[in-house]
Design a protein around this motif. Structure first.
Motif, PDB file in Angstrom:
ATOM      1  N   PRO A 215       0.817  -1.217   0.000  1.00  0.00           N
ATOM      2  CA  PRO A 215       0.000   0.000   0.000  1.00  0.00           C
ATOM      3  C   PRO A 215       0.856   1.276   0.000  1.00  0.00           C
ATOM      4  O   PRO A 215       0.421   2.318  -0.468  1.00  0.00           O
ATOM      5  CB  PRO A 215      -0.816  -0.123   1.293  1.00  0.00           C
ATOM      6  N   ASN A 216       2.090   1.179   0.495  1.00  0.00           N
ATOM      7  CA  ASN A 216       2.969   2.352   0.474  1.00  0.00           C
ATOM      8  C   ASN A 216       3.267   2.815  -0.941  1.00  0.00           C
ATOM      9  O   ASN A 216       3.589   3.973  -1.172  1.00  0.00           O
ATOM     10  CB  ASN A 216       4.297   2.036   1.168  1.00  0.00           C
ATOM     11  N   THR A 217       3.209   1.868  -1.881  1.00  0.00           N
ATOM     12  CA  THR A 217       3.430   2.241  -3.284  1.00  0.00           C
ATOM     13  C   THR A 217       2.116   2.122  -4.045  1.00  0.00           C
ATOM     14  O   THR A 217       2.080   1.853  -5.240  1.00  0.00           O
ATOM     15  CB  THR A 217       4.487   1.316  -3.928  1.00  0.00           C
ATOM     16  N   ASN A 218       1.010   2.263  -3.293  1.00  0.00           N
ATOM     17  CA  ASN A 218      -0.339   2.227  -3.866  1.00  0.00           C
ATOM     18  C   ASN A 218      -0.713   0.895  -4.504  1.00  0.00           C
ATOM     19  O   ASN A 218      -1.571   0.841  -5.371  1.00  0.00           O
ATOM     20  CB  ASN A 218      -0.516   3.338  -4.909  1.00  0.00           C
ATOM     21  N   GLY A 219      -0.069  -0.154  -4.068  1.00  0.00           N
ATOM     22  CA  GLY A 219      -0.392  -1.469  -4.631  1.00  0.00           C
ATOM     23  C   GLY A 219      -0.983  -2.384  -3.587  1.00  0.00           C
ATOM     24  O   GLY A 219      -1.154  -1.988  -2.423  1.00  0.00           O
ATOM     25  N   ARG A 386      -6.497  -6.218  -8.556  1.00  0.00           N
ATOM     26  CA  ARG A 386      -5.136  -5.940  -9.025  1.00  0.00           C
ATOM     27  C   ARG A 386      -4.222  -7.162  -9.019  1.00  0.00           C
ATOM     28  O   ARG A 386      -3.157  -7.144  -9.626  1.00  0.00           O
ATOM     29  CB  ARG A 386      -4.509  -4.845  -8.148  1.00  0.00           C
TER      30      ARG A 386
END
Ligand code: AKG
Ligand code: FE2
Length: 421
Positions: A215-219, A386
């Motif tokens: 989530p830190n890299t929007n994933g 995703r």
């Protein structure tokens, strides 16, 4: 009221005051009143958000609210044509029933046949279930009078359903109703907590944890852990697979009207596979592996499927797909929430696992595990779109791997009861 076939799935009505639907149905439960499934006046969505919540899996994560306030969207009532109707006209109960019996007079048997017919005509059930509710043997009624429905339920309730008054048995959803109180492996927030633990705990650094997305890299979370499986364990799993024999994998294809899927060999997947059940799952090495995965993830071993062992020859692959199976929203085990994929050998060339949407390809490494979720942190029954992925074709050498799939609820108990499909 007629006792409905679905009475095992009665929902508990909650106190409306304490349960605002503004919060997406995540209200605490209270209240005692029970809504009978046959109470069709309640067969409706009582909130505009119902359809959306149902599509995102809330029927499973929040049954106490959803089954009552969004009964329609959750499929907990049937109002339209399909549906809970009474039988009309002549009822076909299957094979003509014999009257001959040493223990019962013909009158007694005739009476029982009439009762079966009355049951089929007056009990509400889906028409599709009524249509396949048949006695498949001439002695069904006599056997039922003899107590065989209780003695031998596995055969009788399926093959003598009118005589046993067990039409509900013919559909997975009514035979295996979801218990709204059954515990969930993950509530909202638990997914992130697990991955944070795996990536931060000092004692896990020996696994050289690598974060490929988070989530830190929007994933979604995608991580690898090296040497999670010892070389001898990996070798043992491959040998166990070879002992059992790898077979051409089946893809999920057609869903029958009663909800059971039909597996067919598909081009989507040319690899071969076998399930590590029975002797294989009892093997000390495979036990060790599955217990380790359960300890690491904090998810009960009961929630995991048996290990699926995979073999790829050069040229074999598994095209882009998702491990989440929406059909399982309606099953006791719930959906798959987490995949732990184990690489059991080093592949000479090719055979990587590719996440197309994330631009990630993981190359096989003996003993390494690749972990990713199939669901969302905030809603653990909803698919995380995703994490589609593929097994790229092996170019040179063999590839061996294993899937450990964890479910939202207990998988092994319903699996043992033939309730998972
Ligand atoms: O073999 C791989 O790398 C992935 C296999 C996979 O995605 C599956 O079996 O569902
Ligand atoms: Fe997969």
């Amino acid at each position: 009221a007629v006792k409905g076939e679905n009475s095992g799935t009665q929902a508990t009505l909650e106190d409306e005051e304490t349960c605002s639907s503004e919060d997406g149905g995540t209200c605490a439960s209270s209240g005692e009143a029970v809504v009978q499934v046959e109470d069709l006046s309640r067969c409706e969505d009582r909130n505009d958000g119902c359809r959306y919540w149902a599509d995102s899996g809330e029927c499973l994560t929040n049954p106490r609210y959803m089954w009552v306030y969004c009964a329609l969207s959750c499929g907990k009532c049937q109002v339209e044509e399909d549906i809970q109707t009474y039988g009309e006209g002549d009822i076909d109960m299957g094979v003509e029933q014999g009257l001959g019996s040493a223990s019962f007079s013909p009158d007694k048997v005739l009476m029982a046949i009439a009762e079966s017919e009355h049951y089929l005509k007056t009990t509400m059930m889906k028409q599709s279930i009524r249509n396949k509710c048949k006695n498949t043997h001439a002695d069904c009624t006599v056997w039922a009078l003899d107590g065989e429905c209780e003695e031998n339920p596995g055969y009788m309730k399926m093959n003598c359903a009118p005589a046993c008054q067990s039409c509900y048995y013919l559909s997975t959803e009514t035979r295996c109703p979801i218990d709204p109180e059954a515990p969930l492996a993950w509530q909202a927030g638990d997914l992130d907590r697990m991955f944070q633990k795996l990536t931060q705990e000092p004692y896990l650094t020996k696994y050289n944890v690598t974060i490929l997305a988070s989530p830190n890299t929007n994933g979604p979370w995608v991580i690898t852990m090296e040497n999670l499986i010892q070389p001898d364990e990996a070798d043992r799993l491959i040998a166990l697979g070879q002992e059992m024999g790898f077979e051409r994998s089946k893809g999920m294809a057609k869903i029958h009207p009663d909800g059971t899927p039909e597996h067919v060999v598909s081009d989507a997947r040319t690899s071969t596979q076998t399930w590590c059940r029975e002797d294989c799952s009892a093997d000390p090495m495979s036990r060790q592996v599955i217990e380790r995965l359960s300890n690491l993830t904090g998810i009960d071993e009961m929630n995991s499927e048996y290990l699926q062992l995979l073999e790829y020859e050069p040229g074999q692959y598994y095209h882009n797909h998702h491990d989440y199976l929406a059909n399982e929203l309606k099953r006791q085990q719930g959906v798959r929430i987490l995949t732990v994929y184990l690489y059991l050998n080093n592949v000479e060339e090719g055979g990587g696992t590719e996440f197309d949407q994330l631009g990630i390809t993981v190359m096989p490494k003996k003993g390494m595990a690749l972990l990713w979720p199939s669901v969302l942190n905030e809603n653990t029954a909803a698919k995380d779109e995703r994490t589609t992925h593929a097994a790229l074709p092996v170019i040179k050498g063999m590839k061996y791997g294993a899937n450990a799939w964890f479910h939202l609820r207990d998988f092994k108990t319903p699996h043992g009861n033939h309730c998972t499909e």
